[in-house]
Design an enzyme around this catalytic site. Structure first.
Site, short mmCIF file in Angstrom:
data_model
loop_
_atom_site.label_atom_id
_atom_site.label_comp_id
_atom_site.label_asym_id
_atom_site.label_seq_id
_atom_site.Cartn_x
_atom_site.Cartn_y
_atom_site.Cartn_z
CB THR A 103 6.48 19.43 5.81
OG1 THR A 103 7.66 18.66 5.52
CG2 THR A 103 6.89 20.78 6.34
CB SER A 149 2.51 15.83 -2.60
OG SER A 149 1.33 16.31 -1.97
NE ARG A 150 5.53 12.15 4.21
CZ ARG A 150 6.46 13.00 4.61
NH1 ARG A 150 6.10 14.18 5.05
NH2 ARG A 150 7.73 12.69 4.57
CB VAL A 151 -2.00 16.05 0.21
CG1 VAL A 151 -3.40 16.26 -0.29
CG2 VAL A 151 -1.85 16.62 1.61
#
Length: 509
Positions: A346, A372-374
């Protein structure tokens, strides 16, 4: 008389045009626990649909194991009617589910059949559209970076762990500490976020009690969320093959809307039970067990599912499929096999901590272990401006929290940071089923990080925050809230108006 009969018979025989029909059939060698072993289907394909002949009608199955002298199949229905020696036919097609607009607002099983007692989903004259349950994920070329926010309505998440349309964000934590609540709040908030088109939400209940699923459906109806939601239910009473199929069927339904250029959101509740079902099927089919008795392809089980979530580029319709998988941990162990697998697939995780939950912090999100990698790419400009400071303030508070008991002996700067951290922790608390619009979240976070609530006792922060939002709604809806909402930005002019409005509110209090 006799000659007439003979003549008639001759004519009948001469006029007979018999067709020789050849079909390849197999026979059931053994059956039990939702699994069948079949002999005689030499040219069957993997994942192909099979039909088992029974006295009460055909029962569907899927070719799962292709062995040298037999085929292992999983049965999608009541296997008690299938007998040893029974006939099995292969259909020449892979498992598909019928999709369409008519599914919105309905509760279906993983085969797309209605479960809500409201009759057939599709009209007899409607165009039939079938999507394969298993499909290759969109290629890298067909995707574009995630940049449009999917607001959950939860302050902690939208502020510090933002989710974008097309992202895969894991919700992870022990049982009974609010994972499903976050998912339901997110679905409810989609109908209230008027800045962006409402995504079609698909909630997948895997191995849940039917009473729990009924309660969730009733909650969604009460808040008007079933108008854009589909519930796919494989309850605890259903056989494990349906638990295994449920997330794939739901993703196929979501892909139908994504390919129309629309947004879809799929919530898998939960993939731990999905992995258990796959382990059960694999062990029954005598596949070699590996770590924790899971088969060797357990990683591929979830990676091929979650990779189907994507944001498509304009050439491919511009639709998106967002995935929020849920994983249940045992005693907070995120280093177990399935949690680490899904974390690595994810684009980030929302980690719910039991200690925070029992301290009364709801939602019990640990902002330190969540990521959150975004990142801020999935936030509006206004949220980006206030949330950056929020994360920094809370990180400093976490570092100093151990010294909080010695507050009287600390220097002034450290003491202020600890007090600010306590205020922000209280400000981020949020009751269930009360998602907040992002413009109201911006107001609260600005007030908290700007020091306007530093003089408020922590026990009163929640009430003051509610009162502030009421005041802003009544007195400054047009000049502050609407401007933040429509522009998505906190301009200098709007910031000055907000600062003035908070000052006026504090004088009233």
């Amino acid at each position: 008389m006799k000659d007439t009969v003979i003549t008639h018979l001759k004519k009948e025989i001469e006029g007979f045009a018999g067709e020789i029909k050849a079909e390849k059939v197999g026979h059931v060698l053994e059956v039990g626990d939702g699994i069948a072993k079949i002999y005689g289907l030499a040219d069957v394909a993997s994942q192909e649909m099979l039909e088992f002949e029974t006295e009460s009608g055909a029962v569907s199955g899927i070719a799962f194991n292709l062995e040298e002298d037999s085929v292992g199949a999983i049965i999608l229905g009541d296997y008690t009617h299938i007998k040893e020696g029974g006939i099995v036919r292969h259909t020449g097609r892979v498992l598909s589910v019928q999709v369409g607009e008519e599914m919105i607002g309905r509760v279906v099983n993983p085969l797309g059949r209605p479960q809500d007692g409201r009759g057939p989903i599709f009209k007899s004259n409607s165009k039939e559209v079938f999507y394969p349950v298993e499909r290759a994920a969109p290629s890298v070329i067909a995707r574009e970076p995630v940049g449009t926010p999917l607001h959950t309505g939860i302050k902690t998440i939208d502020g510090m762990i933002p989710v974008g349309r097309g992202q895969r964000e894991l919700i992870i934590g022990d049982r009974q500490i609010g994972k499903t609540s976050i998912a339901i709040d997110t679905i409810i908030n989609q109908g209230r976020d008027t800045r962006h088109p409402t995504p079609i939400c698909i909630y997948v209940a895997i191995g849940q009690k039917e009473s729990k699923v009924a309660k969730i459906v009733a909650t969604l109806k009460e808040h008007g969320a079933m108008d854009y939601t589909i519930v796919v239910s494989a309850p605890a009473s259903s056989p494990s093959p349906l638990w295994y199929l449920a997330p794939y069927s739901a993703t196929a339904i979501g892909e139908y809307f994504m390919h129309q250029g629309r947004d879809a959101l799929v919530i898998y509740d939960d993939l731990s039970k999905h992995a258990w079902a796959y382990r059960e099927l694999s062990l029954l089919l005598r596949r070699p067990p590996g770590r924790e008795a899971y088969p060797g392809d357990i990683f591929y089980l979830h990676s091929r599912l979650l990779e189907r979530a994507a944001r498509l580029n304009k050439e491919n319709g511009g639709g998106s499929l967002t995935a929020l998988p849920i994983i249940e941990t045992q005693l907070g162990d995120v280093s177990a096999y399935i949690p680490t697998n899904v974390i690595s697939i994810t684009d980030g995780q929302i980690y719910l901590e039991p200690e925070l939950f029992y301290q009364g912090v709801r939602p019990a999100v640990n902002a330190g272990l969540s990521v959150s990698r975004v990142g801020s790419a999935a936030q509006t400009k206004a949220m980006k401006k206030v949330a950056g400071r929020l994360r920094l303030e809370l990180a400093q508070f976490r570092e100093l929290a151990a010294f909080a008991q010695f507050a009287s002996e600390l220097d002034e700067g450290t003491r202020k940071r600890i007090e600010r951290g306590r205020v922000l922790t209280e400000l981020l608390k949020q009751p269930e089923l009360k998602p907040l619009p992002f413009e109201e979240q911006v107001v609260l976070m600005y007030a908290g990080t700007g020091g306007f609530l530093d003089d408020v006792p922590p026990a009163e922060v929640a009430d003051i925050g509610t009162a502030l939002l009421d005041y802003m709604d009544k007195m400054h809806r047009e000049d502050v809230l609407e401007k933040i909402k429509t522009s998505g930005d906190l301009t200098k002019e709007t910031e000055e108006a907000l600062k003035t409005a908070i000052g006026e509110f504090k004088k009233l209090k």
